[in-house]
Design a protein around this motif. Structure first.
Motif, PDB file in Angstrom:
ATOM      1  N   LEU A   1      -7.283   5.742  -5.834  1.00  0.00           N
ATOM      2  CA  LEU A   1      -8.606   5.152  -5.664  1.00  0.00           C
ATOM      3  C   LEU A   1      -9.546   5.555  -6.792  1.00  0.00           C
ATOM      4  O   LEU A   1     -10.373   4.756  -7.242  1.00  0.00           O
ATOM      5  CB  LEU A   1      -9.165   5.542  -4.300  1.00  0.00           C
ATOM      6  CG  LEU A   1      -8.392   4.944  -3.122  1.00  0.00           C
ATOM      7  CD1 LEU A   1      -8.761   5.642  -1.822  1.00  0.00           C
ATOM      8  CD2 LEU A   1      -8.647   3.449  -3.001  1.00  0.00           C
TER       9      LEU A   1
ATOM     10  N   LYS B   1      -8.596   3.492  -9.760  1.00  0.00           N
ATOM     11  CA  LYS B   1      -9.061   2.097  -9.621  1.00  0.00           C
ATOM     12  C   LYS B   1     -10.465   1.953 -10.180  1.00  0.00           C
ATOM     13  O   LYS B   1     -10.859   0.879 -10.648  1.00  0.00           O
ATOM     14  CB  LYS B   1      -9.007   1.679  -8.148  1.00  0.00           C
ATOM     15  CG  LYS B   1      -9.391   0.232  -7.892  1.00  0.00           C
ATOM     16  CD  LYS B   1      -8.421  -0.746  -8.527  1.00  0.00           C
ATOM     17  CE  LYS B   1      -8.780  -2.181  -8.161  1.00  0.00           C
ATOM     18  NZ  LYS B   1      -7.924  -3.169  -8.862  1.00  0.00           N
TER      19      LYS B   1
ATOM     20  N   ASN C   1      -9.043  -5.128  -1.993  1.00  0.00           N
ATOM     21  CA  ASN C   1      -9.909  -4.395  -1.069  1.00  0.00           C
ATOM     22  C   ASN C   1      -9.192  -4.091   0.241  1.00  0.00           C
ATOM     23  O   ASN C   1      -9.359  -3.013   0.824  1.00  0.00           O
ATOM     24  CB  ASN C   1     -11.177  -5.201  -0.778  1.00  0.00           C
ATOM     25  CG  ASN C   1     -12.163  -5.160  -1.930  1.00  0.00           C
ATOM     26  OD1 ASN C   1     -11.917  -4.508  -2.953  1.00  0.00           O
ATOM     27  ND2 ASN C   1     -13.273  -5.857  -1.784  1.00  0.00           N
TER      28      ASN C   1
ATOM     29  N   MET D   1      -6.982  -1.188  -0.319  1.00  0.00           N
ATOM     30  CA  MET D   1      -7.760   0.054  -0.426  1.00  0.00           C
ATOM     31  C   MET D   1      -8.219   0.531   0.955  1.00  0.00           C
ATOM     32  O   MET D   1      -8.214   1.733   1.243  1.00  0.00           O
ATOM     33  CB  MET D   1      -8.953  -0.156  -1.358  1.00  0.00           C
ATOM     34  CG  MET D   1      -8.569  -0.205  -2.834  1.00  0.00           C
ATOM     35  SD  MET D   1     -10.009  -0.178  -3.926  1.00  0.00           S
ATOM     36  CE  MET D   1     -10.373  -1.923  -4.029  1.00  0.00           C
TER      37      MET D   1
ATOM     38  N   THR E   1       0.833  -1.206   0.000  1.00  0.00           N
ATOM     39  CA  THR E   1       0.000   0.000   0.000  1.00  0.00           C
ATOM     40  C   THR E   1       0.863   1.250   0.000  1.00  0.00           C
ATOM     41  O   THR E   1       0.667   2.173  -0.807  1.00  0.00           O
ATOM     42  CB  THR E   1      -0.933   0.006   1.226  1.00  0.00           C
ATOM     43  OG1 THR E   1      -1.738  -1.174   1.213  1.00  0.00           O
ATOM     44  CG2 THR E   1      -1.825   1.232   1.226  1.00  0.00           C
TER      45      THR E   1
ATOM     46  N   ALA F   1     -13.243   0.229  -6.932  1.00  0.00           N
ATOM     47  CA  ALA F   1     -13.058   0.908  -5.646  1.00  0.00           C
ATOM     48  C   ALA F   1     -14.380   1.349  -5.033  1.00  0.00           C
ATOM     49  O   ALA F   1     -14.459   1.591  -3.826  1.00  0.00           O
ATOM     50  CB  ALA F   1     -12.150   2.127  -5.822  1.00  0.00           C
TER      51      ALA F   1
ATOM     52  N   LEU G   1      -4.645  -4.004  -7.108  1.00  0.00           N
ATOM     53  CA  LEU G   1      -5.009  -3.457  -5.792  1.00  0.00           C
ATOM     54  C   LEU G   1      -6.190  -4.221  -5.179  1.00  0.00           C
ATOM     55  O   LEU G   1      -7.248  -4.347  -5.787  1.00  0.00           O
ATOM     56  CB  LEU G   1      -5.366  -1.973  -5.955  1.00  0.00           C
ATOM     57  CG  LEU G   1      -5.485  -1.113  -4.697  1.00  0.00           C
ATOM     58  CD1 LEU G   1      -4.174  -1.057  -3.940  1.00  0.00           C
ATOM     59  CD2 LEU G   1      -5.919   0.299  -5.093  1.00  0.00           C
TER      60      LEU G   1
END
Length: 406
Positions: A133, A136, A109, A112, A67, A140, A107
């Motif tokens: 985000l 995404k 969950n 995120m 991340t 997202a 990516l």
């Protein structure tokens, strides 16, 4: 002596064992601190890349370095640090962009959600994280909608709503599904309806019309407004009538919608300036800033000098500045100067003086009659000289008087 030596050995051993038990500083810790606290993004990337490979052994352990690494790549690109560093490391920016794209595609969950936790901490990497985000896209949206309803993350609501708005039509199916879900709270449904109206995709109309039936009055009004934004002009009358509804949620929604109406009904909006709810008065003032009306001048002055709500007073101040530039608003400076001694709070007197310092109001004061018993420029000078006791207010009035001499 022997006992002392033995005790000393035990102490040395205890200290040595304590030192051995100290945890070494990890690449992850160094990378996180350099990215979020020190702003050393390129250096942070180097540590985080090592943390992901050398330190994180399980998928759960890899969540944080992955991340942070994606945020670091994005921040370095957005700030230009990656491009600047190419003098020493050719091709660095291209490598970061390639890595960023690949990692956004992968990516998860969980990653995120980790990003949203970091957003709530308000680091220097906010903009880059938000853009990840948004990029995404639809994938997202479920996470953003989930966190929109979490009380702990209320501080993030403006950002969450804006990210969902930027994702736009790609996330519409998730938004309408949440809106239709019986488990979604009324508060959430109000926010989702407003957001769907902003996105302005006609595919939402069937869902909105289905939700409209049987909804509480406030939500039904929000749906009316969203449908109007989507081209359903037949809801205009219901929205205007909402300004006089007994339900405060309906009046608030209707008042907020006035700026979105074509040719808003000024008489009804001026009446809303006297509403018992401060938000309704604020929204009415904001609309009148865009659509000045002669009949609004006196109510706006009364809000500015008497209203108990800060947001309503601020909206009235901005609206009065606009009205002061209209032919019908030429008496506003006189009204405010006469009212100034009656306003008890120094902050409110400062706000009034700040309105008087605007060009349109300065012009009114200069052009006003100069008879001794009807000279508002002289009135404010005497007020400054004899009556005002607060230093901050006096400073603002002094600047106003200087402006009047030019």
């Amino acid at each position: 002596m022997k006992k002392f030596s033995t005790l000393l050995i035990f102490l040395i051993l205890a200290v040595s064992v304590g030192c051995d038990q100290e945890q070494p500083i990890t690449q992850l810790e160094v990378g996180r601190n350099k990215l979020l606290l020190a702003g050393l993004t390129i250096e942070a990337v180097n540590h985080l890349e090592r943390a992901e490979i050398e330190e994180a052994k399980t998928p759960a352990e890899k969540v944080e370095p992955r991340t942070l690494l994606l945020i670091a790549y994005s921040h370095a690109i957005a700030t230009g640090d990656a491009k600047t560093q190419e003098v020493e490391t050719p091709g660095l920016e291209a490598r970061y962009k390639q890595a960023r794209s690949a990692r956004i595609a992968e990516l998860s969950n969980t990653e995120m959600k980790k990003m949203l936790q970091l957003l709530a901490e308000r680091h220097r990497t906010q903009d880059a994280t938000i853009q990840i985000l948004v990029d995404k896209g639809a994938d997202a949206a479920p996470v953003l909608i989930e966190y929109l309803g979490v009380r702990r993350y209320m501080v993030l609501r403006p950002e969450l709503i804006e990210m969902l708005y930027q994702i736009g039509s790609d996330g519409l199916d998730h938004l309408t599904a949440a809106l239709s879900d019986a488990e979604t709270s009324l508060e959430m449904k109000m926010m989702l309806t407003q957001l769907i109206g902003r996105i302005n995709d006609v595919r939402a109309i069937p869902t909105l019309e289905a939700v409209q039936s049987g909804s509480p009055p406030g939500l039904r009004m929000e749906v009316n407004i969203a449908l109007y934004n989507l081209g359903k002009q037949e809801y205009r009358t219901e929205i205007i009538n909402g300004l006089g509804d007994t339900d405060v949620a309906v009046r608030r929604a209707a008042a907020q919608a006035m700026l979105k109406l074509d040719d808003p009904p000024l008489d009804e909006i001026v009446t809303a300036l006297s509403d018992s709810d401060a938000q309704v008065r604020m929204y009415a003032g904001q609309t009148l800033e865009q659509y000045p009306a002669e009949q609004a001048v006196d109510p706006l002055v009364q809000i500015l000098i008497n209203d108990a709500d800060e947001s309503a007073r601020e909206a009235a101040a901005r609206a009065l500045i606009v009205h002061g530039g209209q032919d019908f608003g030429q008496g506003i400076a006189r009204q405010l100067i006469k009212a100034l001694p009656t306003v008890p709070d120094p902050k409110d007197r400062i706000r009034i003086v700040l309105v008087l310092k605007k060009d349109a109001l300065i012009k009114q004061i200069k052009n006003a009659p100069k008879e001794h018993d009807d000279n508002i420029e002289l009135d404010i000078y005497y007020y400054f000289l004899n009556d005002e006791q607060n230093d901050m207010v006096k400073e603002e009035i002094n600047m106003l008087l200087n402006d009047l001499r030019r």
